[in-house]
Design an enzyme around this catalytic site. Structure first.
Site, PDB file in Angstrom:
ATOM      1  N   GLU A  27      53.157  45.409  42.867  1.00 20.17           N
ATOM      2  CA  GLU A  27      52.947  44.650  43.821  1.00 20.17           C
ATOM      3  C   GLU A  27      53.107  43.140  42.925  1.00 20.17           C
ATOM      4  OE1 GLU A  27      50.842  43.289  47.122  1.00 20.17           O
ATOM      5  OE2 GLU A  27      48.803  44.302  46.354  1.00 20.17           O
ATOM      6  N   LEU A  29      51.528  39.292  42.672  1.00 19.91           N
ATOM      7  CA  LEU A  29      50.672  39.168  43.750  1.00 19.91           C
ATOM      8  C   LEU A  29      50.346  37.405  42.609  1.00 19.91           C
ATOM      9  CD1 LEU A  29      47.665  41.506  43.224  1.00 19.91           C
ATOM     10  CD2 LEU A  29      48.875  40.947  45.406  1.00 19.91           C
ATOM     11  N   ASP A 119      37.013  48.220  32.417  1.00 16.08           N
ATOM     12  CA  ASP A 119      37.155  46.676  31.892  1.00 16.08           C
ATOM     13  C   ASP A 119      37.153  46.138  31.976  1.00 16.08           C
ATOM     14  OD1 ASP A 119      38.074  45.781  28.829  1.00 16.08           O
ATOM     15  OD2 ASP A 119      40.202  47.360  29.228  1.00 16.08           O
TER      16      ASP A 119
END
Length: 212
Positions: A27, A29, A119
């Protein structure tokens, strides 16, 4: 995709819209660089309270472009030594960097195997209107301090993030020393990925160990 699915069961990540053998569609954002840092701390603490049976992951993955070994271990110090530091040192030797690490700051440290982003630097977290989002993970079960340590690398997060996290989920004594050992993994990885520009930072970290 595997990592996003694991994190997404607990915290907010970009939703997977489609995927195939060689692509993943997420998606879109509208990310902002700053937002409710205390909410991000709460979200990360929730993630870290999700624990697994052992240290590692059910598959190997990547840290950046570098393969990351996630073989299961019962002992955290053995996992970090054998699956994190030693592979990076071997790769450094192949790349012409003769680096020795003789200390082990994890000898008496017995953390729970928390679900980690893996990370978590400032480029892999952001904010949308509904709250914080994390992405681009290198997921495994490990010491939650490893995630916290990386947030202090490459610029760090604002002070309110750390004060909020510690209030929610206090850290064990010795974190201020261990965090440098955890970040050595990422510095070695950057040395192996991007070259000698990171050698001085690796050496400064190694020099710190002599003062502990």
């Amino acid at each position: 995709m595997d990592g996003l699915r694991a994190l997404g069961a607990v915290v907010r990540v970009p939703r997977i819209l489609d995927h195939g053998p060689d692509f993943i569609l997420l998606e879109r954002l509208d990310l902002k660089r700053n937002g409710d840092w205390a909410a991000l701390a709460r979200m990360l603490a929730t993630l870290h309270r999700t624990t697994g049976p052992r240290f590692g992951w059910h598959r190997d993955n990547f840290i950046g472009a570098t393969p990351q070994i996630n073989a299961w271990r019962d002992d955290w110090a053995a996992f970090f030594r054998e699956c994190r530091i030693q592979p990076q040192l071997a790769l450094a030797r192949e790349n012409g960097f003769a680096i020795q690490v003789s200390v082990d700051l994890l000898k008496n440290h017995k953390p729970a195997p928390s679900l980690l982003h893996g990370d978590l630097w400032s480029g892999n977290a952001g904010f949308i209107d509904e709250g914080p989002v994390i992405f681009d993970p290198a997921v495994y079960y490990g010491d939650r301090e490893a995630d916290l340590a990386m947030t202090e690398l490459f610029g760090g997060f604002p002070p309110e993030f750390y004060s909020s996290y510690r209030q929610i989920y206090p850290l064990d004594a010795g974190y201020e020393q261990r965090k440098h050992f955890y970040n050595l993994y990422h510095l070695l990885n950057h040395l192996n990925l991007f070259g000698a520009g990171y050698l001085a930072q690796v050496q400064r970290t190694l020099d710190l160990f002599h003062a502990f």
